[in-house]
Write a protein that holds these residues in place. Structure first.
Motif, PDB file in Angstrom:
ATOM      1  N   ILE A  90       0.832  -1.208   0.000  1.00  0.00           N
ATOM      2  CA  ILE A  90       0.000   0.000   0.000  1.00  0.00           C
ATOM      3  C   ILE A  90       0.865   1.255   0.000  1.00  0.00           C
ATOM      4  CG2 ILE A  90      -1.631   1.360   1.378  1.00  0.00           C
ATOM      5  CD1 ILE A  90      -2.828  -1.303   2.337  1.00  0.00           C
ATOM      6  N   SER A 138      -8.841   0.482  -2.970  1.00  0.00           N
ATOM      7  CA  SER A 138      -9.908   0.636  -1.984  1.00  0.00           C
ATOM      8  C   SER A 138     -11.248   0.959  -2.637  1.00  0.00           C
ATOM      9  CB  SER A 138      -9.557   1.747  -0.984  1.00  0.00           C
ATOM     10  OG  SER A 138      -9.515   3.009  -1.630  1.00  0.00           O
ATOM     11  N   GLU A 139     -11.212   1.464  -3.881  1.00  0.00           N
ATOM     12  CA  GLU A 139     -12.478   1.854  -4.516  1.00  0.00           C
ATOM     13  C   GLU A 139     -12.324   1.891  -6.032  1.00  0.00           C
ATOM     14  OE1 GLU A 139     -15.508   5.735  -4.601  1.00  0.00           O
ATOM     15  OE2 GLU A 139     -13.962   5.558  -3.037  1.00  0.00           O
ATOM     16  N   ALA A 153      -5.569   2.476  -1.659  1.00  0.00           N
ATOM     17  CA  ALA A 153      -5.605   2.576  -0.199  1.00  0.00           C
ATOM     18  C   ALA A 153      -4.689   3.697   0.277  1.00  0.00           C
ATOM     19  CB  ALA A 153      -5.199   1.244   0.425  1.00  0.00           C
TER      20      ALA A 153
END
Length: 201
Positions: A90, A138-139, A153
């Motif tokens: 990350i 994350s999206e 992230a």
């Protein structure tokens, strides 16, 4: 003897801790003994126990202790190496591992001439999901107008987590690699800032 700053209701939990206070937090999470932690951090004198009690009443100190407890909890619930490696991915993820972007020639409709014309346009293309590390994303979404977005992230949180972890476990095999990549990341960010300054000057 180390100094203890008195806590007030207006004191911000986000204030920067002193190195001695940070050492106390690390020692306390390791031993769960207030007096031993205070002594290990460098506090001394007959009132060292009172100093320790005063420290844990400080919102900023207690916030750091809670944060360190969370680091340890995650490592115990999961394989320690897996947790650290995930945070490393990350922290040092590169957006170009997930999307391709740049300028290209394409036919677009020109409302003035009412004809299709070849123009230089910007494009962003997502890479296929089997080819990317989904644990770092994350999206991903598509809005009503058809535009797509991808969000990685939080890098800053991962860097903060790793910094605390390696302070607690300085002999971890991944620490050297973390320091190397962090240095490279800092250098890249500085180069970007210098380039922007030159372009704007």
């Amino acid at each position: 003897m180390g100094e203890v700053k008195k806590t007030t209701k207006k004191q911000s939990v986000k204030r920067e801790l002193t190195e001695t206070e940070k050492a106390f937090c690390f020692s306390f999470v390791e031993s769960w003994n207030l007096e031993l932690a205070a002594k290990a951090a460098g506090y001394s004198g007959e009132d060292v126990k009172a100093i320790a009690y005063e420290l844990v009443r400080d919102p900023a100190v207690w916030s750091e202790i809670e944060s360190l407890k969370e680091v340890r909890r995650k490592c115990f619930l999961n394989s320690e190496g897996d947790v650290v490696e995930r945070q490393m991915r990350i922290a040092f993820a590169d957006i170009t591992d997930y999307v391709e972007f740049g300028a290209c020639e394409a036919e677009v409709y020109d409302p003035k001439s009412k004809e299709m014309q070849v123009k230089t346009v910007n494009r962003v293309v997502f890479k296929d999901s089997p080819d990317v590390d989904g644990g770092v994303v994350s999206e991903v979404g598509v809005s009503s107008d058809g535009s797509a977005k991808i969000k990685l992230a939080d890098r800053d949180k991962a860097l903060e987590w790793l910094t605390k972890y390696f302070n607690m476990f300085p002999l971890d095999r991944l620490k050297a690699e973390f320091e190397r990549q962090k240095t490279a990341l800092n250098l890249d960010n500085k180069n970007v800032e210098i380039r922007f300054l030159r372009e704007g000057s």
